[in-house]
Design an enzyme around this catalytic site. Structure first.
Site, PDB file in Angstrom:
ATOM      1  N   HIS A   1      63.961 -31.933   0.766  1.00 13.08           N
ATOM      2  CA  HIS A   1      65.021 -31.131   1.164  1.00 13.08           C
ATOM      3  C   HIS A   1      64.276 -29.490   1.682  1.00 13.08           C
ATOM      4  O   HIS A   1      62.999 -29.526   1.195  1.00 13.08           O
ATOM      5  CB  HIS A   1      65.921 -30.815   0.134  1.00 13.08           C
ATOM      6  CG  HIS A   1      65.357 -30.593  -1.298  1.00 13.08           C
ATOM      7  ND1 HIS A   1      64.890 -29.140  -1.498  1.00 13.08           N
ATOM      8  CD2 HIS A   1      64.955 -31.320  -2.237  1.00 13.08           C
ATOM      9  CE1 HIS A   1      64.591 -28.909  -2.515  1.00 13.08           C
ATOM     10  NE2 HIS A   1      64.591 -30.323  -3.228  1.00 13.08           N
TER      11      HIS A   1
ATOM     12  N   GLU B   1      67.490 -36.719  -7.550  1.00 11.08           N
ATOM     13  CA  GLU B   1      66.150 -36.282  -8.041  1.00 11.08           C
ATOM     14  C   GLU B   1      66.050 -36.996  -9.392  1.00 11.08           C
ATOM     15  O   GLU B   1      67.258 -37.219 -10.053  1.00 11.08           O
ATOM     16  CB  GLU B   1      66.167 -34.778  -8.101  1.00 11.08           C
ATOM     17  CG  GLU B   1      64.867 -34.322  -8.871  1.00 11.08           C
ATOM     18  CD  GLU B   1      63.534 -34.635  -8.012  1.00 11.08           C
ATOM     19  OE1 GLU B   1      63.228 -35.983  -7.963  1.00 11.08           O
ATOM     20  OE2 GLU B   1      62.801 -33.901  -7.247  1.00 11.08           O
TER      21      GLU B   1
END
Length: 228
Positions: A26, A103
């Site tokens: 990201h 994550e």
């Protein structure tokens, strides 16, 4: 005299039926502050993109928008969905959710605290780098559980897209774990992918291969390099 057959070197092509996964970290997210912890989603920090992260997302969309992409995935955390949006608009594709590639859970260091602890070289941060395990952090996701959910998610995407190329917008810890699995390396050998970098994993018949790591040719500080 019969003419001899010549065997020349050729560029790499994925094997027939292989799934090619482009793992995109990201864009840069908002800065962490002690007085303003990140909001939590499912117990995990969920910052939005910083202005530079939005610019990085546009640049990676421009890069990948010139390639054949069969599907786009993001995780349950908004920084990956925000990063995927420009490419999805460019290609006219929906962003699908792959929760298994969210994550690693950082336990008591969620909400942005990990950044502070690393910056201050906290003893547990030192131990984390030395032992190459996130779960030295109190309450963090166990190493084996994280490894297996990443493995299961990558295998699932490969099964769902045989012969396809998929853009997967995910996180630095996940990219590090996926490439470590593919390479059979130390757990943290590939930790540290830059924001909006592209890493490539090819999966065929359950075998994973690393075809690229931390490609940032599309970013201002990157050097030109072809994707294929």
């Amino acid at each position: 005299m019969a003419e001899q057959t010549e065997y020349r070197q050729t560029p790499y092509l994925p094997p027939a039926g292989a799934a090619e996964l482009l793992l995109v970290r990201h864009g840069a997210s908002q800065a962490a502050r002690a007085d303003r912890p990140f909001p939590l989603v499912g117990g995990q920090g969920d910052p939005d993109l910083a202005p530079e992260g939005r610019e990085q997302a546009e640049r990676v969309a421009e890069r990948l928008g010139r390639e054949r992409i069969d599907a786009i995935y993001a995780t349950t955390l908004r920084r990956t969905a925000r990063t995927a949006e420009p490419l999805a608009r460019r290609l006219g594709l929906d962003v699908r959710v792959e929760a298994g590639l969210r994550e690693v859970h950082l336990g008591e260091w969620e909400g942005g605290l990990l950044r502070r602890m690393v910056a201050e070289n906290h003893p547990l941060a030192q131990r984390m780098w030395t032992e190459e395990r996130w779960d030295v952090i109190p309450g963090a996701e166990e190493h084996e559980a994280f490894r297996e959910r990443v493995r299961a998610s990558i295998d699932r995407l490969a099964r769902n897209h045989p012969g396809g190329r998929v853009a997967v917008f995910t996180h630095g810890g996940v990219i590090g774990q996926a490439l470590a699995l593919a390479a059979g390396s130390r757990p943290f050998a590939f930790v540290g992918a830059d924001n909006c970098s592209i890493s490539r994993v090819v999966v065929v018949d359950g075998r994973w291969s690393v075809r690229g790591f931390n490609d940032i040719a599309h970013l201002p500080h990157g050097a030109p390099a072809p994707l294929t």
